[in-house]
Scaffold this motif. Structure first.
Motif, PDB file in Angstrom:
ATOM      1  N   GLY A  13       6.392  -1.935   3.505  1.00 13.22           N
ATOM      2  CA  GLY A  13       7.788  -2.853   2.765  1.00 13.22           C
ATOM      3  C   GLY A  13       7.765  -4.367   3.059  1.00 13.22           C
ATOM      4  O   GLY A  13       8.302  -5.134   2.336  1.00 13.22           O
ATOM      5  N   THR A  14       7.675  -5.059   4.299  1.00 16.53           N
ATOM      6  CA  THR A  14       7.922  -6.259   4.689  1.00 16.53           C
ATOM      7  C   THR A  14       5.771  -6.924   4.693  1.00 16.53           C
ATOM      8  O   THR A  14       6.380  -7.673   5.245  1.00 16.53           O
ATOM      9  N   GLY A  15       5.561  -5.997   4.563  1.00 12.91           N
ATOM     10  CA  GLY A  15       3.732  -6.837   4.658  1.00 12.91           C
ATOM     11  C   GLY A  15       3.459  -7.716   3.312  1.00 12.91           C
ATOM     12  O   GLY A  15       4.211  -8.058   2.179  1.00 12.91           O
ATOM     13  N   ASP A  16       2.293  -8.005   3.110  1.00 16.45           N
ATOM     14  CA  ASP A  16       1.705  -8.973   2.440  1.00 16.45           C
ATOM     15  C   ASP A  16       2.132  -8.961   1.156  1.00 16.45           C
ATOM     16  O   ASP A  16       2.228  -9.440   0.386  1.00 16.45           O
ATOM     17  N   LEU A  17       0.672  -7.578   1.067  1.00 17.14           N
ATOM     18  CA  LEU A  17       1.522  -6.914  -0.671  1.00 17.14           C
ATOM     19  C   LEU A  17       2.765  -7.140  -0.924  1.00 17.14           C
ATOM     20  O   LEU A  17       2.427  -6.730  -1.928  1.00 17.14           O
ATOM     21  N   ALA A  18       3.597  -6.458  -0.195  1.00 16.93           N
ATOM     22  CA  ALA A  18       4.218  -5.412  -0.519  1.00 16.93           C
ATOM     23  C   ALA A  18       5.087  -7.320  -1.796  1.00 16.93           C
ATOM     24  O   ALA A  18       5.897  -7.753  -2.290  1.00 16.93           O
ATOM     25  N   HIS A  19       5.225  -7.930  -0.541  1.00 19.53           N
ATOM     26  CA  HIS A  19       5.120  -9.474  -1.096  1.00 19.53           C
ATOM     27  C   HIS A  19       4.719 -10.207  -1.728  1.00 19.53           C
ATOM     28  O   HIS A  19       6.092 -10.705  -2.839  1.00 19.53           O
ATOM     29  N   ARG A  20       3.874 -10.356  -1.923  1.00 18.98           N
ATOM     30  CA  ARG A  20       2.926 -10.602  -3.650  1.00 18.98           C
ATOM     31  C   ARG A  20       2.392 -10.158  -4.587  1.00 18.98           C
ATOM     32  O   ARG A  20       2.889 -10.882  -5.238  1.00 18.98           O
ATOM     33  N   LYS A  21       2.759  -8.729  -4.426  1.00 20.79           N
ATOM     34  CA  LYS A  21       2.319  -7.951  -5.483  1.00 20.79           C
ATOM     35  C   LYS A  21       3.388  -6.804  -6.135  1.00 20.79           C
ATOM     36  O   LYS A  21       3.690  -6.945  -6.940  1.00 20.79           O
ATOM     37  N   ALA A  85      13.969   1.923   8.165  1.00 21.14           N
ATOM     38  CA  ALA A  85      12.485   1.456   9.439  1.00 21.14           C
ATOM     39  C   ALA A  85      12.067   3.171  10.206  1.00 21.14           C
ATOM     40  O   ALA A  85      12.639   3.872  10.584  1.00 21.14           O
ATOM     41  N   VAL A  86      11.332   3.541  10.365  1.00 25.53           N
ATOM     42  CA  VAL A  86      10.405   3.745  11.042  1.00 25.53           C
ATOM     43  C   VAL A  86       9.356   3.941  11.185  1.00 25.53           C
ATOM     44  O   VAL A  86       8.984   2.554  10.514  1.00 25.53           O
ATOM     45  N   ASP A  87       9.018   3.757  12.716  1.00 22.72           N
ATOM     46  CA  ASP A  87       8.038   3.441  13.314  1.00 22.72           C
ATOM     47  C   ASP A  87       6.997   4.569  13.229  1.00 22.72           C
ATOM     48  O   ASP A  87       6.894   5.391  13.903  1.00 22.72           O
ATOM     49  N   VAL A  88       5.810   4.278  12.460  1.00 23.41           N
ATOM     50  CA  VAL A  88       4.832   5.046  12.503  1.00 23.41           C
ATOM     51  C   VAL A  88       3.608   5.431  13.547  1.00 23.41           C
ATOM     52  O   VAL A  88       3.424   7.052  13.554  1.00 23.41           O
ATOM     53  N   ALA A  89       4.032   3.860  14.525  1.00 22.45           N
ATOM     54  CA  ALA A  89       3.505   4.932  15.552  1.00 22.45           C
ATOM     55  C   ALA A  89       3.514   5.890  16.536  1.00 22.45           C
ATOM     56  O   ALA A  89       2.890   6.732  17.274  1.00 22.45           O
ATOM     57  N   SER A 114       1.659   1.427   1.611  1.00 29.05           N
ATOM     58  CA  SER A 114       0.795   0.141   2.082  1.00 29.05           C
ATOM     59  C   SER A 114       1.090  -0.494   3.111  1.00 29.05           C
ATOM     60  O   SER A 114       1.546  -1.889   3.915  1.00 29.05           O
ATOM     61  N   VAL A 115       0.262   0.184   4.444  1.00 30.83           N
ATOM     62  CA  VAL A 115      -0.231  -0.295   4.760  1.00 30.83           C
ATOM     63  C   VAL A 115      -2.035   0.079   6.031  1.00 30.83           C
ATOM     64  O   VAL A 115      -2.737   0.562   5.295  1.00 30.83           O
ATOM     65  N   SER A 116      -1.797  -0.358   7.521  1.00 34.04           N
ATOM     66  CA  SER A 116      -3.126  -0.099   7.527  1.00 34.04           C
ATOM     67  C   SER A 116      -3.374   1.764   7.229  1.00 34.04           C
ATOM     68  O   SER A 116      -2.657   1.943   7.685  1.00 34.04           O
ATOM     69  N   ILE A 141      -2.718   4.981  -2.080  1.00 36.72           N
ATOM     70  CA  ILE A 141      -2.951   4.783  -1.174  1.00 36.72           C
ATOM     71  C   ILE A 141      -4.058   3.140  -1.248  1.00 36.72           C
ATOM     72  O   ILE A 141      -4.973   2.910  -2.685  1.00 36.72           O
ATOM     73  N   GLU A 142      -3.768   2.386  -0.498  1.00 38.75           N
ATOM     74  CA  GLU A 142      -4.543   1.090  -0.427  1.00 38.75           C
ATOM     75  C   GLU A 142      -5.981   1.312  -0.327  1.00 38.75           C
ATOM     76  O   GLU A 142      -6.124   2.006   0.246  1.00 38.75           O
ATOM     77  N   LYS A 143      -6.962   0.277  -0.200  1.00 37.76           N
ATOM     78  CA  LYS A 143      -7.931  -0.195  -0.507  1.00 37.76           C
ATOM     79  C   LYS A 143      -7.963  -0.383   1.230  1.00 37.76           C
ATOM     80  O   LYS A 143      -7.461  -1.185   1.377  1.00 37.76           O
ATOM     81  N   PRO A 144      -8.682  -0.285   2.180  1.00 39.95           N
ATOM     82  CA  PRO A 144     -10.030   1.120   2.125  1.00 39.95           C
ATOM     83  C   PRO A 144      -9.782   2.001   2.002  1.00 39.95           C
ATOM     84  O   PRO A 144      -9.399   2.236   2.926  1.00 39.95           O
TER      85      PRO A 144
END
Ligand code: NAD
Length: 484
Positions: A13-21, A85-89, A114-116, A141-144
């Motif tokens: 939710g705080t990533g680039d894709l969330a921000h821009r799109k 807040a969830v830390d997946v790692a 929308s994560v790695s 899920i997003e690419k790739p």
């Protein structure tokens, strides 16, 4: 129409894709009343943030990326957003998400990853373990999706162990573009084109996705991918499928996807010899773009030993009756001469001309479907030059630029796709077998490229790519459609 009540959980939710799109796209559905009263957006990422802090960040994102913001609608939209807040790692924070979602099991519950891609597996497993996947759940899920057929299969297996195929929405945002859907309207809502849409009347097809940008801050990721994986495996092949597929029975998800799959299966596999002959890979060097001097790929990357391609051109054959001997020329790259994405359907020459030589050259008809910029469709036809003199012919475009036909704002692909996903409509999403079939065709090319020690061909930024790409099409007596 208004959606059913939903919880949309956006990981990253705080990533680039969330921000821009994603946030701007979702906001746009607010003023038009598409977000039901009970719809919530739950942003998730690693950082500890309060709802208010996240809403402030979201407000900025929307104000930055939306041309005209309706303040009242914006406040209504922001009030839907909550943050967890969830830390997946570290595998922490899941209980807070569980709590947030509990009691809303009857609503649509959509997870947007929308994560790695490394996190797709851990997130799905945790959602399963915490019993967060309901009957009405979906996952996007997003690419790739993988780096090759094998890893794509693994990603699909992992996600498939928690979600059923009808719950999985694999995004290819090209499919959400208005013009791409218009391609289907053009082909199947008109009687004019379909009778000509075959090897008897079409000489060849070109698909170009040209960017002027370089890799910039994404160099680290890009270097592990390259243009073939990043663009051709998904976007260009999807466009090819929509041009080449047989008319589906209906717009039902599996009707359309069955037809696309048949095209992917009919792609002529590339032998190593064909890879050498029918593909070109390039890498940009320093040059000029958008009026300024720009660095080369290796300088941007900060290393000089990368053979990642930033450009690909390929001649592709489809082995079926409709397309026998009609090559599809694909081309995509970064730091090219113009930012343009388009599909050109080049019809055949006239069988015979009745005009005198001084009438001028008779250009074969061409249908140009432009995805960006200025989305629209243009049909190049020959007409007579006006006037009483001798008969002279001229090529003119019958222009169907959508901006002129429709005054309303053009929705972004993500607006369409997110709402389709919430409504459960998979027509514009890739099915598992499609993704795997696309990789099956791509893998031998990657394999052959890794075998040959040759570096990608250099090209100067701001040009149309390596000269070998021009030779690829010109040796067949054809040229790239470079008009911009
Ligand atoms: P990003 O790096 O900007 O954001 C990643 C997000 O993941 C952030 O919100 C971050 O907080 C979160 N995150 C990182 N580690 C985490 C952890 N341990 N636990 C929980 N959350 C964690 O990435 P992005 O550019 O927004 O891309 C997201 C996805 O979309 C990727 O799969 C990317 O390949 C894909 N994608 C992005 C774009 C784009 O234009 N940005 C385009 C197409 C596809």
């Amino acid at each position: 129409t208004q959606s059913d009540p939903f919880d949309l959980v956006v990981f990253g939710g705080t990533g680039d894709l969330a921000h821009r799109k994603l946030l701007p796209a979702l906001y746009h559905r607010e003023p038009v009343g598409h977000l039901g009263e009970d719809a919530r957006i739950i942003a998730v990422s690693r950082r500890q943030l309060s709802d208010t802090e996240y809403r402030d960040w979201a407000r900025k994102a929307i104000c930055e990326h939306v041309a005209e913001v309706d303040q009242e609608a914006l406040e209504r939209f922001l009030a839907r957003i909550q943050y967890v807040a969830v830390d997946v790692a570290q595998n922490t924070g899941w209980e807070a998400l569980e709590e947030k979602l509990s009691g809303r099991e009857d609503f649509v519950r959509a997870f947007y990853l929308s994560v790695s891609p490394d996190f797709f597996g851990p997130i799905c497993s945790a959602l399963g373990e915490h019993d967060l996947v309901t009957e009405k759940s979906r996952v996007t899920i997003e690419k790739p999706i993988g780096k090759n057929g094998k890893s794509a299969h693994e990603v699909n297996e992992t996600i498939g162990s928690v979600f059923k195929e009808h719950q999985i929405f694999r995004i290819d945002h090209y499919l959400g573009k208005e013009t791409v859907q218009n391609l289907m309207a053009l082909r199947f809502a008109n009687v004019l084109f379909e009778p000509l849409w075959n090897a008897a009347h079409i000489d060849h097809v070109q698909i170009t996705v040209a960017e002027t940008l370089g890799v910039e801050s994404r160099a680290g990721y890009y270097d592990t991918a390259g243009a073939l994986r990043d663009m051709v495996q998904n976007h260009l092949l999807q466009l090819l499928c929509l041009v080449a597929m047989e008319p589906p029975e209906s717009m039902a998800p599996d009707s359309v996807r069955d037809e696309k799959l048949k095209v992917l299966k009919a792609l002529r596999p590339m032998s190593s010899e064909m890879v050498e002959r029918n593909t070109v890979r390039g890498q940009y060097r320093a040059g000029a773009s958008a009026g300024g001097a720009v660095k080369g790929y290796l300088e941007e990357l900060g290393r000089d030993d990368s053979s990642t391609e930033t450009f690909v051109a390929a001649k592709v054959d489809i082995e079926n009756w409709r397309w026998a001997n009609v090559p599809f020329y694909l081309r995509t790259g970064k730091r090219l001469a113009a930012r343009v994405s388009e599909i050109t359907i080049q019809f055949k020459d006239l069988p015979h001309s009745i005009f005198l030589p001084d009438a001028g050259r008779i250009a074969a008809n061409k249908l140009v479907i432009r995805l960006q910029p200025d989305e629209g469709v243009k049909m190049q036809v020959m007409i007579k030059d006006p006037g009483p003199g001798s008969m002279r012919l001229r090529e003119v475009p019958l222009d169907m630029t959508f901006a002129e036909a429709f005054s309303s704002r053009h929705p972004d692909a993500y607006e369409r796709l997110i709402m389709d996903m919430i409504r459960g409509n998979q027509t514009l999403f890739m099915r598992r077998d499609e993704v795997e079939a696309a990789w099956k065709w791509i893998d031998p090319i990657l394999e052959q490229w890794s075998q040959i020690k040759e570096a990608p061909k250099p090209y100067t930024s701001g040009t149309w790519g390596p000269s070998a790409s021009i030779a690829l099409i010109e040796r067949d007596g054809r040229t790239w459609h470079d008009e911009t």
